[in-house]
Design an enzyme around this catalytic site. Structure first.
Site, PDB file in Angstrom:
ATOM      1  N   HIS A 128       1.297   4.861   9.895  1.00 14.49           N
ATOM      2  CA  HIS A 128       0.601   3.604   9.234  1.00 14.49           C
ATOM      3  C   HIS A 128      -0.312   3.059  10.309  1.00 14.49           C
ATOM      4  O   HIS A 128       0.205   2.601  11.524  1.00 14.49           O
ATOM      5  CB  HIS A 128       1.768   2.677   8.709  1.00 14.49           C
ATOM      6  CG  HIS A 128       1.055   1.689   7.610  1.00 14.49           C
ATOM      7  ND1 HIS A 128       0.092   0.651   8.285  1.00 14.49           N
ATOM      8  CD2 HIS A 128       1.196   1.344   6.409  1.00 14.49           C
ATOM      9  CE1 HIS A 128      -0.315   0.020   7.311  1.00 14.49           C
ATOM     10  NE2 HIS A 128       0.363   0.286   6.062  1.00 14.49           N
ATOM     11  N   CYS A 180       0.696  -1.323  -0.141  1.00 16.58           N
ATOM     12  CA  CYS A 180       0.116  -0.288   0.020  1.00 16.58           C
ATOM     13  C   CYS A 180       0.915   1.263  -0.021  1.00 16.58           C
ATOM     14  O   CYS A 180       0.722   2.382  -0.861  1.00 16.58           O
ATOM     15  CB  CYS A 180      -0.850   0.117   1.206  1.00 16.58           C
ATOM     16  SG  CYS A 180      -0.067  -0.239   2.528  1.00 16.58           S
TER      17      CYS A 180
END
Length: 333
Positions: free
Chosen positions: A180, A153
């Site tokens: 994150h 990602c």
């Protein structure tokens, strides 16, 4: 269209299927995992991050039923399914375990023709290509690219930024940090883990972590001089990456932001990249399908140092690209 099988029905696998069905991209000929059908059906039906699926969902021996679709289910706890017997052309591996060539090759040995991996390969030698939508997907070569990695990602989020800055201003070198959300590789409570920092409760700590995104970006741009790291934080999904770059050409904040606006509105990054004009927090980008959402008010410039911030829903944005790349490959093989 080539037949698609989904192998691994965890966080990304389930979102991948949601995207595929919602956008009428495909219906897999099979789903395989190591858990029981009723539990997997329940996890698909009600998702903590993305809510309830709009159709009835159930699981019984050997099948998952979603609305009027009945999809065969194979328990793969002992072995990878016989893809040849199932007539599978393309396997989407969402287990996180096919990051080496041997792991991915196992699908080809079972009769699949192609494998798309929802994770970064450990090295460029462990896959035939790293292909990202909006970046280099048009280079897909069915004759030579049988094991394809989608990176992570974070890779997808940063790649869009790198592409725009490289093409407009050039990059000498850079450093990124990504903030994150926690993932299933971490622990809910304090306990010894393989990576020492992961030994502390994910929902209560800011945990420094490594990021393989820089290495994967260099699989695409071999001359790119970028490195970085990650900080895992107590949010369930939604992340932001800050990329600090020394550009080759002088530029202003206005010029940089205009380049992002243009890239988001037209060309290969349309639908992959988006921009935010106002000031938001991470709640704004949860369930946003873009890979990279540039926070324009955070763009900053000091001397020859440029700082850019890109949001991304680390699950939903990535699952959208994975589903689109799978459909793209299935139409061409």
């Amino acid at each position: 269209m080539a037949t698609i099988a989904l192998h691994g029905f965890g966080r990304i696998g389930r979102q991948f299927l949601r995207v595929g069905l919602k956008n009428n991209l495909f219906v897999p000929v099979s789903i395989s995992d190591i858990r029981d059908e009723p539990t997997l059906a329940a996890l698909f039906a009600v998702d903590t991050n993305y809510g309830r699926w709009h159709e009835p969902v159930s699981g019984s021996e050997g099948q998952l039923t979603i609305g009027d679709r009945t999809i065969p289910y194979i328990n793969s706890s002992k072995d990878i399914p016989d893809w040849a017997a199932l007539g599978v052309d393309l396997v989407i591996d969402c287990t996180g375990r096919a990051t080496t060539r041997a792991g991915a090759q196992a699908h080809l040995d079972k009769g699949a023709k192609y494998v798309l991996i929802s994770a970064p390969s450990k090295s460029l030698a462990d896959c035939d290509a790293v292909l990202l939508k909006g970046i280099n997907l048009d280079t897909f070569d069915p004759a030579n690219h049988h094991i394809v990695s989608m990176g992570s990602c974070t890779t997808n989020a940063l790649a869009a930024v790198v592409k725009v800055i490289r093409e407009n201003f050039g990059i000498q070198y850079g450093l990124f940090s990504t903030v994150h959300s926690y993932t299933n590789t971490q622990s809910l409570t304090d306990q010894p883990m393989k990576d020492r920092r992961d030994s502390w409760a994910a929902a209560e700590n800011i945990i420094p972590s490594s990021s393989g995104a820089a290495r994967t970006l260099q699989f695409i741009w071999s001359d790119l001089k970028i490195t970085g790291k990650a900080y895992r934080v107590p949010t369930r999904t939604g992340s932001i990456a800050e990329l600090n770059l020394i550009t080759e050409k002088d530029c202003t904040v206005q010029e940089v932001n205009d380049a992002f606006r243009k890239a988001a509105a037209e060309g290969p990054l349309k639908g992959v990249m988006d921009t935010l004009e106002d000031e938001w927090s991470s709640a704004r980008i949860v369930a946003d399908p873009h890979s990279s959402i540039i926070d324009l008010p955070l763009t900053a410039k000091e001397g020859n140092l440029l700082s850019v911030a890109a949001w991304y829903d680390n699950e939903w944005g990535f699952a959208n690209r994975l589903a689109e790349v799978a459909a793209f490959m299935a139409e061409r093989i």
